[in-house]
Design a protein around this motif. Structure first.
Motif, PDB file in Angstrom:
ATOM      1  N   VAL A 155       0.829  -1.203   0.000  1.00 22.12           N
ATOM      2  CA  VAL A 155       0.000   0.000   0.000  1.00 22.12           C
ATOM      3  C   VAL A 155       0.866   1.257   0.000  1.00 22.12           C
ATOM      4  CG1 VAL A 155      -2.044  -1.033   1.051  1.00 22.12           C
ATOM      5  CG2 VAL A 155      -0.269  -0.069   2.527  1.00 22.12           C
ATOM      6  N   LYS A 156       0.285   2.326  -0.518  1.00 20.24           N
ATOM      7  CA  LYS A 156       1.038   3.560  -0.713  1.00 20.24           C
ATOM      8  C   LYS A 156       0.079   4.744  -0.599  1.00 20.24           C
ATOM      9  CE  LYS A 156       3.873   5.340  -4.509  1.00 20.24           C
ATOM     10  NZ  LYS A 156       5.295   5.177  -4.520  1.00 20.24           N
ATOM     11  N   LEU A 157       0.533   5.804   0.072  1.00 24.30           N
ATOM     12  CA  LEU A 157      -0.267   7.016   0.158  1.00 24.30           C
ATOM     13  C   LEU A 157      -0.308   7.651  -1.232  1.00 24.30           C
ATOM     14  CD1 LEU A 157      -1.646   8.468   2.572  1.00 24.30           C
ATOM     15  CD2 LEU A 157       0.391   9.901   2.732  1.00 24.30           C
ATOM     16  N   GLY A 158      -1.461   7.968  -1.732  1.00 24.08           N
ATOM     17  CA  GLY A 158      -1.523   8.528  -3.084  1.00 24.08           C
ATOM     18  C   GLY A 158      -2.923   8.969  -3.437  1.00 24.08           C
ATOM     19  N   ASP A 159      -2.986   9.912  -4.357  1.00 27.88           N
ATOM     20  CA  ASP A 159      -4.245  10.539  -4.742  1.00 27.88           C
ATOM     21  C   ASP A 159      -4.685  10.044  -6.117  1.00 27.88           C
ATOM     22  OD1 ASP A 159      -6.257  12.267  -5.469  1.00 27.88           O
ATOM     23  OD2 ASP A 159      -5.091  14.092  -5.167  1.00 27.88           O
ATOM     24  N   SER A 160      -5.944   9.680  -6.216  1.00 31.92           N
ATOM     25  CA  SER A 160      -6.477   9.166  -7.486  1.00 31.92           C
ATOM     26  C   SER A 160      -6.313  10.158  -8.639  1.00 31.92           C
ATOM     27  CB  SER A 160      -7.957   8.867  -7.317  1.00 31.92           C
ATOM     28  OG  SER A 160      -8.636  10.065  -7.012  1.00 31.92           O
ATOM     29  N   GLU A 161      -6.213  11.432  -8.299  1.00 31.31           N
ATOM     30  CA  GLU A 161      -6.125  12.425  -9.366  1.00 31.31           C
ATOM     31  C   GLU A 161      -4.689  12.682  -9.813  1.00 31.31           C
ATOM     32  OE1 GLU A 161      -8.448  15.923  -8.229  1.00 31.31           O
ATOM     33  OE2 GLU A 161      -9.760  14.535  -7.188  1.00 31.31           O
ATOM     34  N   LYS A 162      -3.730  12.218  -8.997  1.00 36.12           N
ATOM     35  CA  LYS A 162      -2.309  12.366  -9.364  1.00 36.12           C
ATOM     36  C   LYS A 162      -1.607  11.092  -8.961  1.00 36.12           C
ATOM     37  CE  LYS A 162      -1.745  17.299  -8.556  1.00 36.12           C
ATOM     38  NZ  LYS A 162      -2.644  17.601  -7.464  1.00 36.12           N
TER      39      LYS A 162
END
Ligand SMILES: C[S@@+](CC[C@H](N)C(=O)[O-])C[C@H]1O[C@@H](n2cnc3c(N)ncnc32)[C@H](O)[C@@H]1O
Length: 247
Positions: A116-123
């Motif tokens: 898992v990784k912290l991340g934004d669906s838009e970027k």
């Protein structure tokens, strides 16, 4: 304001924070009770729907999968069990939800196949054409900008790869519509108030579903973004829908 919504529905009203910040806060607040309340409120049916959605990828045999808005990881765990991919990566904007996912990954001994990784669906923090399949369960409704989220998922998908999106939709038929509205407007907020630290989270749920494009409207948006061969498969008279599309 995100396109295709009459107004932006956010978890909390008394703040200037963006929808994204509020959504991340909300899921950080409810992370510890999220799994229990999910299964309890849906009487376990959410598990059956997740399985049905993942089965849409069975013929495709994806080896590398991205699970967007992975939360505590349940959609990804279902994908691991059914599809046996070599690698699945889950991204989410809530570290609290990812911490629970990480604990489950270690407990189940799946660290070699699920990260898992912290991340934004838009970027999304990935290269173009990187994944054989992209999945999202109960996530797209929470995106700040739905269209750019769908577009970035398309970017990281390889040509010929498939997206599978599971989301609440709006049943139209009597009496399912009436029962659904009653359950969502009165029962889930009540249960949320009793068991979750954040009562607002469970009144945001019906509001966000009501303001969200469902069925044909959602498919039209997928088409606009550039997905091919888009399909909508309603479950339980339209309480939920599985949307699929190909790059
Ligand atoms: C209802 S949970 C669903 C979690 C999981 N997919 C499941 O099926 O149980 C929605 C998740 O979407 C995440 N989310 C909302 N907006 C996001 C965004 N822009 N990018 C990534 N994750 C997002 C939230 O933090 C939350 O964990």
């Amino acid at each position: 304001m995100p396109q295709h919504m009459s107004k932006t529905i956010t978890p909390y009203q008394d703040t200037d924070a963006t929808k994204k910040e509020q959504v991340a806060d909300m899921f950080n607040n409810i992370a510890k009770t999220y799994d229990f309340l999910n299964h309890f409120m849906s009487l376990g049916i959410d598990i059956i729907w997740r399985k049905k959605a993942i089965n849409e990828l069975k013929k495709d045999k994806p080896s590398k999968i991205l699970d967007v808005a992975t939360g505590t990881g349940d959609f990804a765990f279902e994908a691991l069990g059914i599809l046996k991919p070599n690698k699945i990566i889950g991204v989410d904007i809530s570290q609290g939800m990812l911490d629970i996912a990480q604990q489950k990954i270690e407990k189940r001994g799946l660290s070699d196949h699920f990260a898992v990784k912290l991340g934004d669906s838009e970027k999304l923090p990935f290269d173009d054409n990187d994944f054989d399949a992209v999945t999202v369960a109960y996530g797209v409704r929470n995106f700040e900008n739905l269209e750019s989220g769908l577009a970035d998922m398309l970017r990281v998908l390889r040509p010929g790869g498939k997206v599978v999106i599971l989301e609440f939709s709006k049943p139209k038929a009597f009496p399912v519509k009436q029962l659904y509205n009653f359950y969502f407007n009165y029962i889930t907020p009540g249960i949320g108030k009793l068991f979750s630290k954040d009562a607002r989270a469970y009144s945001y749920l019906p509001e966000s579903v009501a303001a969200f494009p469902a069925g044909k409207d959602f498919v039209a948006l997928m088409d606009k973004v550039g997905y091919k061969n888009t399909k909508n498969r309603p479950l339980a008279f339209g309480i939920c829908s599985i949307y699929t599309g190909v790059k």
